[in-house]
Write an enzyme that holds these catalytic residues in place. Structure first.
Site, PDB file in Angstrom:
ATOM      1  CD  GLU A  72      81.159 -67.637 -26.564  1.00 31.22           C
ATOM      2  OE1 GLU A  72      81.155 -66.698 -26.394  1.00 31.22           O
ATOM      3  OE2 GLU A  72      81.661 -68.826 -26.213  1.00 31.22           O
ATOM      4  CB  CYS A 103      79.258 -76.462 -27.653  1.00 31.81           C
ATOM      5  SG  CYS A 103      78.257 -75.488 -26.273  1.00 31.81           S
ATOM      6  CB  CYS A 105      70.430 -66.071 -22.831  1.00 34.52           C
ATOM      7  SG  CYS A 105      69.253 -67.262 -21.954  1.00 34.52           S
ATOM      8  CB  CYS A 124      71.135 -68.672 -15.197  1.00 40.21           C
ATOM      9  SG  CYS A 124      69.922 -69.699 -15.757  1.00 40.21           S
ATOM     10  CB  CYS A 162      74.717 -67.611 -17.196  1.00 39.77           C
ATOM     11  SG  CYS A 162      75.002 -68.025 -19.047  1.00 39.77           S
ATOM     12  CB  CYS A 208      78.872 -70.200 -20.061  1.00 32.03           C
ATOM     13  SG  CYS A 208      79.332 -71.916 -19.447  1.00 32.03           S
TER      14      CYS A 208
HETATM   15  N1  SAH Z   1      69.905 -72.194 -21.271  1.00 38.29           N
HETATM   16  C1  SAH Z   1      70.493 -73.691 -21.417  1.00 38.29           C
HETATM   17  C2  SAH Z   1      71.451 -74.141 -22.401  1.00 38.29           C
HETATM   18  C3  SAH Z   1      72.541 -73.095 -22.124  1.00 38.29           C
HETATM   19  S1  SAH Z   1      73.666 -72.799 -20.881  1.00 38.29           S
HETATM   20  C4  SAH Z   1      70.404 -74.039 -19.860  1.00 38.29           C
HETATM   21  O1  SAH Z   1      70.191 -73.289 -19.111  1.00 38.29           O
HETATM   22  O2  SAH Z   1      70.608 -75.129 -19.899  1.00 38.29           O
HETATM   23  C5  SAH Z   1      74.612 -74.316 -20.754  1.00 38.29           C
HETATM   24  C6  SAH Z   1      74.827 -74.824 -19.270  1.00 38.29           C
HETATM   25  O3  SAH Z   1      75.937 -74.038 -18.811  1.00 38.29           O
HETATM   26  C7  SAH Z   1      73.920 -74.669 -18.461  1.00 38.29           C
HETATM   27  O4  SAH Z   1      73.717 -75.756 -17.646  1.00 38.29           O
HETATM   28  C8  SAH Z   1      74.188 -73.401 -17.833  1.00 38.29           C
HETATM   29  O5  SAH Z   1      73.565 -73.368 -16.380  1.00 38.29           O
HETATM   30  C9  SAH Z   1      75.773 -73.592 -17.410  1.00 38.29           C
HETATM   31  N2  SAH Z   1      76.609 -72.511 -17.181  1.00 38.29           N
HETATM   32  C10 SAH Z   1      76.266 -71.211 -17.624  1.00 38.29           C
HETATM   33  N3  SAH Z   1      77.220 -70.158 -17.141  1.00 38.29           N
HETATM   34  C11 SAH Z   1      78.112 -71.065 -16.391  1.00 38.29           C
HETATM   35  C12 SAH Z   1      79.168 -70.746 -15.637  1.00 38.29           C
HETATM   36  N4  SAH Z   1      79.622 -69.590 -15.454  1.00 38.29           N
HETATM   37  N5  SAH Z   1      79.700 -71.795 -15.196  1.00 38.29           N
HETATM   38  C13 SAH Z   1      79.509 -73.008 -15.198  1.00 38.29           C
HETATM   39  N6  SAH Z   1      78.312 -73.382 -15.880  1.00 38.29           N
HETATM   40  C14 SAH Z   1      77.511 -72.276 -16.279  1.00 38.29           C
END
Ligand code: SAH
Length: 349
Positions: free
Chosen positions: A91, A104, A111, A115, A118, A332
């Site tokens: 996406e 974006c 991935c 995290c 996420c 995300c």
């Molecule tokens: N892997 C990279 C880029 C992709 S995620 C990274 O970790 O930075 C892009 C951003 O969205 C990151 O800051 C991530 O922590 C955040 N993110 C992911 N899931 C999220 C969620 N459910 N709510 C808010 N931010 C989120």
């Protein structure tokens, strides 16, 4: 390599030479792909039919296919679900700001960073994207809307610094004056903090903005949210940030997802400020987007405000991320996730 869309001009010249074509054809080919953003060889009308046929045979041109587009009625944000040549879906999101259109993009299918909050990481990593597949997300959206894209953020699904070579190739190509010509200053790459690759990126001396997903004021809390924090301490990550600034002169962005009761107290704000004070940085607070699979909750409006005010008292630049497209499939990785869930349910046992 027969991935034509990831090739730079010099590599296209080699292709032309191998197929017995004049070197200037490479420039035409490059323009069709990266400036005119065509989706097939057939559209390249100044190339001979014979040459196009040879290209098709040896370097199949697989455009990304639009599977679904959702448009927000609130702010015009559009989410695109694209299908890749191998059937995987990714996406990308178009956001319309007063300063221009920002796209974006995803850097990987899935991935492996894990995290906790996420959605993109739940099925693990399927595969990295090629530079061409990253570029195409921008091209297809620009062609689909007929609008210029002025900013690109690599903040979609995937960890860009876990796909290093393709990322750097992507940056060079998207900022190439012979292609889309998006200024590197308008590109942001977001990382969860893979320290050696942050340092390597610093040494490329690009003019892109590096955004670090910090999300916590100390190692203990960071480890609870982000497995990568077991590999690298906050000190190491912040040192890499300082190094990035020193090498590139580019101000860092720290992303901080506020998770109710986990990292959003006044004490957390104090600790965070203590760690990053004096750095040339900007903090972007993101009230977490709750996902179905986890029971994290978003911090309340007042808590977010208080967190911001506290950091500002320490003289830190802070913004609260404006939520875009709140009425369409979450953020995300949730569009891709809900698509996969739906199609899996349809498959016979
Ligand atoms: N892997 C990279 C880029 C992709 S995620 C990274 O970790 O930075 C892009 C951003 O969205 C990151 O800051 C991530 O922590 C955040 N993110 C992911 N899931 C999220 C969620 N459910 N709510 C808010 N931010 C989120």
């Amino acid at each position: 390599m027969n991935d034509i869309k990831s090739m730079n001009l010099e590599e296209l010249q080699a292709v032309c030479e191998a197929l017995g074509e004049k070197p200037f054809r490479a420039k035409q080919l490059y323009e069709w792909i990266h400036q005119k953003m065509v989706s097939s060889y057939d559209e390249m009308t100044n190339l001979s039919a014979k040459f196009r046929k040879r290209l098709e045979e040896e370097y199949p041109f697989h455009p990304l296919e639009v599977v679904e587009v959702q448009t927000s009625r609130l702010d015009g944000t559009r989410k695109y679900l694209f299908e890749l040549q191998d059937g995987n879906v990714i996406e990308s999101v178009l956001m319309r700001y007063h300063h221009g259109n920002s796209v974006c993009i995803s850097s990987q299918v899935g991935c492996r960073m894990g995290c906790r909050f996420c959605a993109s990481t739940i099925g693990g990593l399927v595969r990295p994207l090629t530079a061409g597949e990253m570029l195409e997300q921008v091209y297809r959206i620009s062609a689909h809307t007929g609008e210029r894209v002025s900013h690109v953020v690599v903040m979609g699904t995937g960890e860009p610094l876990d796909n290093y070579d393709s990322l750097v190739r992507f940056v060079h190509m998207i900022s190439d004056p012979r292609g889309m010509n998006i200024s590197q200053r308008n590109l942001t790459v977001s990382t969860c903090g893979i320290v050696p690759n942050m340092r390597r990126l610093a040494r490329e001396h690009l003019q892109i903005t590096l955004a670090l997903s910090l999300h916590a004021p100390n190692d203990e809390k960071r480890r609870a949210l982000m497995p990568i924090a077991h590999r690298y301490t906050m000190d190491e990550v912040l040192d890499a940030c300082r190094y990035y600034f020193q090498e590139t002169g580019r101000r860092l962005t720290f992303e901080y997802a506020l998770v109710g009761g986990e990292n959003d107290s006044q004490g957390d704000a104090d600790q965070l400020a203590e760690r990053i004070r004096g750095m040339n940085c900007h903090v972007n607070l993101i009230p977490v987007n709750p996902i179905r699979e986890r029971n994290y909750v978003r911090s309340g409006k007042k808590v977010v405000e208080n967190f911001k005010n506290k950091l500002e008292k320490y003289g830190i630049n802070v913004t609260i991320r404006r939520e875009m497209g709140a009425d369409i499939d979450g953020a995300c990785g949730q569009l891709r996730k809900s698509y996969i869930d739906k199609t899996e349910k349809r498959m016979p046992e």
